[in-house]
Write an enzyme that holds these catalytic residues in place. Structure first.
Site, mmCIF file in Angstrom:
data_model
loop_
_atom_site.group_PDB
_atom_site.id
_atom_site.type_symbol
_atom_site.label_atom_id
_atom_site.label_comp_id
_atom_site.label_asym_id
_atom_site.label_seq_id
_atom_site.Cartn_x
_atom_site.Cartn_y
_atom_site.Cartn_z
ATOM 1 N N CYS A 138 1.065 -1.055 -0.136
ATOM 2 C CA CYS A 138 -0.017 0.134 -0.091
ATOM 3 C C CYS A 138 0.755 1.091 0.128
ATOM 4 C CB CYS A 138 -0.838 -0.044 1.077
ATOM 5 S SG CYS A 138 -1.556 -1.484 1.782
ATOM 6 N N GLU A 200 -7.498 9.151 1.266
ATOM 7 C CA GLU A 200 -6.738 8.638 -0.005
ATOM 8 C C GLU A 200 -7.794 8.293 -1.169
ATOM 9 O OE1 GLU A 200 -2.593 6.349 1.388
ATOM 10 O OE2 GLU A 200 -4.623 5.139 1.233
#
Length: 284
Positions: A138, A200
């Protein structure tokens, strides 16, 4: 008391004299300069010595360097690029809340030929969400030409290949960019510890490859492959608070909303039937 004798000044002086600082990133340019590298907005990163260096004096050296060197891509809620800013600013909850900073990210789900999913536990030195378990990799595409390419999410796929090497030591030839399948995008916000957090717009990428890896201890504490039943047991333990096991918030959102359905299509060879790169799913 003179300024030079204050605790804040002493910490500042030790930090700029420390070998931790990267020679390519002088103190004054990483903390207080505002640069203009494009017509898009570059956010100011002006912080006083007392609020920045004192608060972050104990930050891991590698993570601190990345916090100030990496420039994330700022986007609006429609995923249109609006500027760029440091990883540091993009993960400060104060900045996220006051300026609604939203940056582009990706989450890689790497499966082996037995369709087992590779998980990682984030290292203890990570600034956000240390020691939590999450999907394979990630991170963020950076504000650079190769990672800003919009067509078929090529910029994001280039960034994913780069970070699989950085975090897990997986060589580029083991994870060709054309083998990533972009499945969707999510938008979420998640605080970490009060100071830090995430906001995000996250691209979700699947790939099936048998790979060699050498995890980077600055990024990864542990790795393991799981099948669907083993992942369900991890979820149960996390929900029950057993063994101190914690999952990253974005991973849990993806698991709860998409993962098992997509995993089933992966094994059936029909993964592209569920791909949807037009919708941005706002998840909480």
């Amino acid at each position: 008391m003179s300024v030079s004798s204050t605790p804040a000044f002493q910490i500042w002086r030790r930090l700029i004299a420390s070998p931790i600082s990267s020679p390519s990133l002088p103190f004054n340019s990483s903390l207080i300069r505002t640069k203009k590298t494009s017509p898009l907005r570059c956010r100011s990163r002006c912080y006083s010595v007392s609020t920045t260096t004192m608060a972050d004096a104990n930050m891991d050296a590698v993570q601190r360097r990345l916090m100030f060197e990496d420039e994330c891509i700022l986007v609006d809620e429609n995923d249109q690029v609006v500027g760029h800013d440091t990883k540091y600013n993009c993960h400060l909850m104060e900045k996220i809340e006051s300026e609604n900073l939203l940056h582009r990210a990706f989450s890689v789900f790497l499966f082996n030929s037995k369709y087992e999913l590779l998980l990682q536990q984030r290292s203890a030195t990570k600034v956000t969400f240390p020691l939590v378990w999450t999907n394979t990799c990630c991170s963020h595409p950076l504000y650079r030409e190769s990672e800003l390419i919009e067509e078929n999410a090529l910029g994001v796929r280039n960034a994913a290949q780069r970070k699989l090497l950085d975090e897990l030591g997986i060589e580029a030839e083991d994870v060709p960019v054309d083998q990533f399948t972009p499945l969707g995008r999510i938008l979420y916000k998640a605080p970490s510890d009060g100071k830090w957090g995430e906001h995000e717009l996250d691209y979700l990428l699947f790939m099936v490859r048998d790979v060699n890896m050498k995890p980077n201890p600055d990024e990864v504490a542990e790795v393991k492959y799981v099948n669907p039943e083993e992942l369900k047991e991890l979820l149960r333990k996390a929900d029950a608070g057993e063994e101190g096991l914690k999952l990253s918030p974005w991973f849990r959102l993806i698991v709860d909303n998409f993962l098992f359905k997509w995993w089933d299509h992966l094994e059936k060879g029909s993964l592209k039937d569920v791909a949807d790169m037009k919708t941005i799913h706002k998840l909480t």
